[in-house]
Design an enzyme around this catalytic site. Structure first.
Site, PDB file in Angstrom:
ATOM      1  N   GLY A 122       9.342   7.462   6.792  1.00 33.38           N
ATOM      2  CA  GLY A 122      10.161   6.576   5.965  1.00 33.38           C
ATOM      3  C   GLY A 122      11.499   7.159   5.536  1.00 33.38           C
TER       4      GLY A 122
ATOM      5  N   SER B  16       9.756   7.587  11.283  1.00 34.60           N
ATOM      6  CA  SER B  16      11.112   7.040  11.461  1.00 34.60           C
ATOM      7  C   SER B  16      11.419   6.597  12.895  1.00 34.60           C
ATOM      8  CB  SER B  16      12.169   8.051  10.979  1.00 34.60           C
ATOM      9  OG  SER B  16      12.012   8.280   9.592  1.00 34.60           O
TER      10      SER B  16
ATOM     11  N   GLU C 180       2.292  13.038  12.569  1.00 33.58           N
ATOM     12  CA  GLU C 180       3.335  12.475  11.706  1.00 33.58           C
ATOM     13  C   GLU C 180       3.837  13.555  10.740  1.00 33.58           C
ATOM     14  OE1 GLU C 180       2.976   7.910  11.339  1.00 33.58           O
ATOM     15  OE2 GLU C 180       1.630   8.752   9.846  1.00 33.58           O
TER      16      GLU C 180
ATOM     17  N   HIS D 141      -3.962   8.926   6.567  1.00 28.78           N
ATOM     18  CA  HIS D 141      -2.500   8.822   6.493  1.00 28.78           C
ATOM     19  C   HIS D 141      -1.991   9.657   5.310  1.00 28.78           C
ATOM     20  CE1 HIS D 141       1.512   7.183   6.134  1.00 28.78           C
ATOM     21  NE2 HIS D 141       1.370   6.722   7.360  1.00 28.78           N
TER      22      HIS D 141
HETATM   23  P1  13P Z   1       8.011   5.107   9.219  1.00 31.57           P
HETATM   24  O1  13P Z   1       8.058   4.600  10.633  1.00 31.57           O
HETATM   25  O2  13P Z   1       8.461   4.098   8.207  1.00 31.57           O
HETATM   26  O3  13P Z   1       8.680   6.432   9.089  1.00 31.57           O
HETATM   27  O4  13P Z   1       6.462   5.341   8.876  1.00 31.57           O
HETATM   28  C1  13P Z   1       5.684   6.061   9.754  1.00 31.57           C
HETATM   29  C2  13P Z   1       4.291   5.935   9.334  1.00 31.57           C
HETATM   30  O5  13P Z   1       3.909   6.350   8.260  1.00 31.57           O
HETATM   31  C3  13P Z   1       3.369   5.261  10.241  1.00 31.57           C
HETATM   32  O6  13P Z   1       2.062   5.418   9.831  1.00 31.57           O
END
Ligand code: 13P
Length: 247
Positions: free
Chosen positions: A171, A211, A165, A93
């Site tokens: 976030g 998000s 991602e 991650h």
């Molecule tokens: P958010 O959904 O808060 O943007 O985070 C995504 C994430 O990091 C999932 O691993």
């Protein structure tokens, strides 16, 4: 078609809050046709695993040690995760890379550890805002994929899901364009085809993360080539995450 929906609960909830969350969330997803995976913190894994045994929801961990066992203070091994009922492990991650300086070489070792214990892996990859703005996103994705999956056999890829991602979207509420996600996912498949095989690339499961919430879930889940979602912030809200899971 069934979607794969992962809730990355990150560093939220103590034991009592986990219990309240599960009591609220689990009944709401009882009839979902999707594969739902909850990834709580290490200390809440065992408790969550016990609560999930009578449900179809699966258990995932957010991280794993790169070594099998030994004097590694504070680490948790793949075998330990397996023993408390984890099916999946999130590996690589971007928050692990940013705050804990995790390198692709270490991520590669973590993947090998997980596969050796019969755990499935969700490998997270994604470009930074800078890389996207300077059209270096493909190069960045290729490097992450090749280095993290180095030395794996083609048939091991069936136990690996890739989560795309884009870092700037995590976030932040900043959403990539659907077209950009479609292109990135297609590019990821092309790298896997070149490194492994066409068959593996076409059956590979790819998630989108960044998000995602109850309002935009249909857009992202509907993008060509996207097999599911990795949800952070919205997954800690039981009502909202249930809506996401029930698409
Ligand atoms: P958010 O959904 O808060 O943007 O985070 C995504 C994430 O990091 C999932 O691993």
């Amino acid at each position: 078609m069934k979607k794969y929906i992962f809730g990355n609960l990150k560093m939220h909830f103590n034991l009592k809050q986990t219990e309240e969350y599960l009591e609220n969330f689990l009944p709401k997803v009882e009839s979902s046709k999707n594969e739902i995976v909850l990834c709580p913190s290490f200390v809440n894994l065992m408790f969550t695993g016990q609560k999930l045994t009578s449900t179809k929801v699966l258990l995932g961990a957010q991280n794993v040690a790169s070594e099998a066992s030994g004097a590694y203070t504070g680490e948790v091994s793949a075998s330990m995760l397996k023993s408390v009922g984890a099916t999946y492990v999130l590996v690589g991650h971007s928050e692990r890379k940013k705050y804990f300086l995790e390198k692709n070489e270490t991520i590669n070792k973590k993947i090998q550890e997980c596969l050796g214990q019969g755990l499935k892996v969700v490998l997270c990859v994604g470009e930074s805002k800078y890389e996207r703005a300077n059209k270096k996103h493909k190069q960045s994705l290729e490097k992450q994929l090749c280095e993290c999956l180095k030395g794996l056999y083609d048939n091991e890829l069936k136990n690996i899901i890739i989560a795309y991602e884009p870092i700037y979207s995590i976030g932040s509420g900043v959403l990539p364009k659907a077209k950009e996600v479609e292109e990135a996912v297609s590019y990821i498949r092309s790298v896997i085809q070149a490194e492994f095989s066409e068959k593996t690339a076409s059956s590979l499961k790819i998630l989108y993360g960044g998000s995602v919430n109850a309002e935009n879930v249909k857009t992202f889940a509907g993008i060509k080539g996207v097999n599911g979602l990795l949800v952070g912030g919205a997954s800690i809200k039981p009502d909202e995450f249930a809506k996401v899971c029930n698409i």
